[in-house]
Scaffold this motif. Structure first.
Motif, PDB file in Angstrom:
ATOM      1  N   SER A 240       0.830  -1.200   0.000  1.00 49.86           N
ATOM      2  CA  SER A 240       0.000   0.000   0.000  1.00 49.86           C
ATOM      3  C   SER A 240       0.871   1.258   0.000  1.00 49.86           C
ATOM      4  N   CYS A 243       2.425   1.673  -3.467  1.00 49.38           N
ATOM      5  CA  CYS A 243       1.447   2.171  -4.435  1.00 49.38           C
ATOM      6  C   CYS A 243       1.183   3.657  -4.220  1.00 49.38           C
ATOM      7  N   LEU A 262      -2.841   3.503  -9.180  1.00 46.96           N
ATOM      8  CA  LEU A 262      -2.039   3.236  -7.985  1.00 46.96           C
ATOM      9  C   LEU A 262      -2.704   3.792  -6.728  1.00 46.96           C
ATOM     10  N   LEU A 265      -5.340   1.300  -5.662  1.00 45.08           N
ATOM     11  CA  LEU A 265      -4.714   0.146  -5.018  1.00 45.08           C
ATOM     12  C   LEU A 265      -4.218   0.488  -3.622  1.00 45.08           C
ATOM     13  N   ALA A 266      -3.641   1.670  -3.456  1.00 45.12           N
ATOM     14  CA  ALA A 266      -3.120   2.069  -2.143  1.00 45.12           C
ATOM     15  C   ALA A 266      -4.225   2.126  -1.108  1.00 45.12           C
TER      16      ALA A 266
END
Length: 347
Positions: A240, A243, A262, A265-266
């Motif tokens: 995390s 990202c 990204l 996703l984080a």
């Protein structure tokens, strides 16, 4: 089977954080955009961005509630009895936010537009704070098991809850800013793209600082979750962070599309890391997932229902978001061709 349902619940929470969180974060930027003249342009970008999808995002929250009370009734009972104050505030915030967002575009006078705009923006900050405060209260053990009610004030206004609530607001603001960079550039409003890019960078740094503070608070007040983050959830937590850092680098290089992926996703991995760190408890450290689970027949029926929902509902969501990104949806409050009388084209 209880483990499967718990994973489904965690993924639904991650989906709500990614979609609903960005929705609330847009309201934060609306709040601090400035006066009517100065803030007109960014508010136009915000309204255009969230207008077609803001009602749909709360489906994930409803799904979370339904799955929790069906699959884990003892945990649901304890959480609702203890956290009824922030849950009520969040519910009222969602209602006022939606009504204000709709009415703000319908009224004519500046005075009422300001009133509805303020209600929309303030509610957008209140709701994620309450959600984060609830998560912090659960993680720090302020929700007792056995269907008992904990302290209605200290359960969500303790150090862990307050810091986690602030983190939720910061993360939502960061995610929304990244989305708005893409949306502004997609419509070739490059000045607004730069406007939100700067805010995305600042909010990313703020969210990182608050996350570090939250770790220290967890170490002191929620040792089970902190230990889990430092062990079994460490790979996803590191991913995390990577990202988030990658999204920040791409924002600095004006790569909005990659930054958005990204950033999603984080944020999703933050929820996943929290779930893994709290494992195997629903209520640390008093109620385990298996202990709170409903009978196996109920869980099997729930999994079947979820599978059908994925087949029936998710394609509609995908279509909605694709049409929104391609600007193929009519704006709210404008006339759609399909609404015109059949003989209108003849004249």
């Amino acid at each position: 089977m209880s483990t499967v349902v718990a994973i489904v619940l965690m993924l639904a929470l991650a989906a709500y954080a990614v979609f609903g969180g960005a929705d609330f974060g847009a309201g934060f930027w609306d709040l601090i955009a400035g006066g009517p003249e100065r803030g007109a342009e960014p508010r136009n970008v915000i309204e255009r961005s969230i207008g077609p999808v803001w009602e749909a995002n709360h489906v994930w929250l409803i799904f979370v509630f339904v799955v929790t009370w069906t699959a884990f009734p003892p945990a649901y009972e304890s959480i609702v009895l203890t956290m009824f104050v922030p849950l009520t505030l969040a519910a009222l915030g969602i209602v006022f936010r939606g009504a204000s967002f709709a009415f703000r575009k319908a009224v004519v006078t500046l005075r009422f537009r300001r009133i509805f705009g303020a209600a929309f923006a303030l509610s957008s900050v209140l709701v994620p704070f309450c959600m984060g405060a609830i998560a912090g209260g659960i993680a720090s053990g302020h929700v007792p098991s056995g269907g008992k009610a904990g302290d209605p004030v200290d359960s969500w206004l303790n150090p862990t809850s307050v810091v986690t609530g602030v983190l939720a607001v910061a993360v939502a603001a960061y995610l929304a800013a990244v989305y708005l960079v893409w949306d502004a550039r997609h419509f070739r409003e490059f000045a607004m793209g730069e406007y939100f890019r700067r805010r995305a960078v600042v909010s990313a740094v703020v969210a990182g600082v608050v996350a570090i503070v939250d770790l220290f608070v967890l170490n002191s007040k929620a040792s089970h979750v902190f230990d889990g983050l430092m062990s079994r959830a460490l790979p996803t937590a590191i991913l995390s962070v990577l990202c988030g850092a990658g999204a920040l680098v791409l924002l600095m290089r004006y790569a909005a599309r990659g930054a958005r992926v990204l950033a999603i996703l984080a944020v999703a991995l933050i929820i996943v890391s929290w779930g893994i760190a709290q494992w195997p408890y629903l209520l640390p450290v008093s109620l385990k997932i298996k202990e709170a689970a409903a009978p196996t027949a109920t869980l099997v029926a729930l999994v079947v229902a979820v599978g059908l929902a994925v087949l029936i509902v998710v394609p509609g969501f995908v279509l909605l978001y694709v049409l929104d990104q391609r600007a193929m949806l009519p704006e709210e409050g404008t006339e759609d061709v399909g609404d015109r009388p059949l003989d209108a084209s003849a004249g």
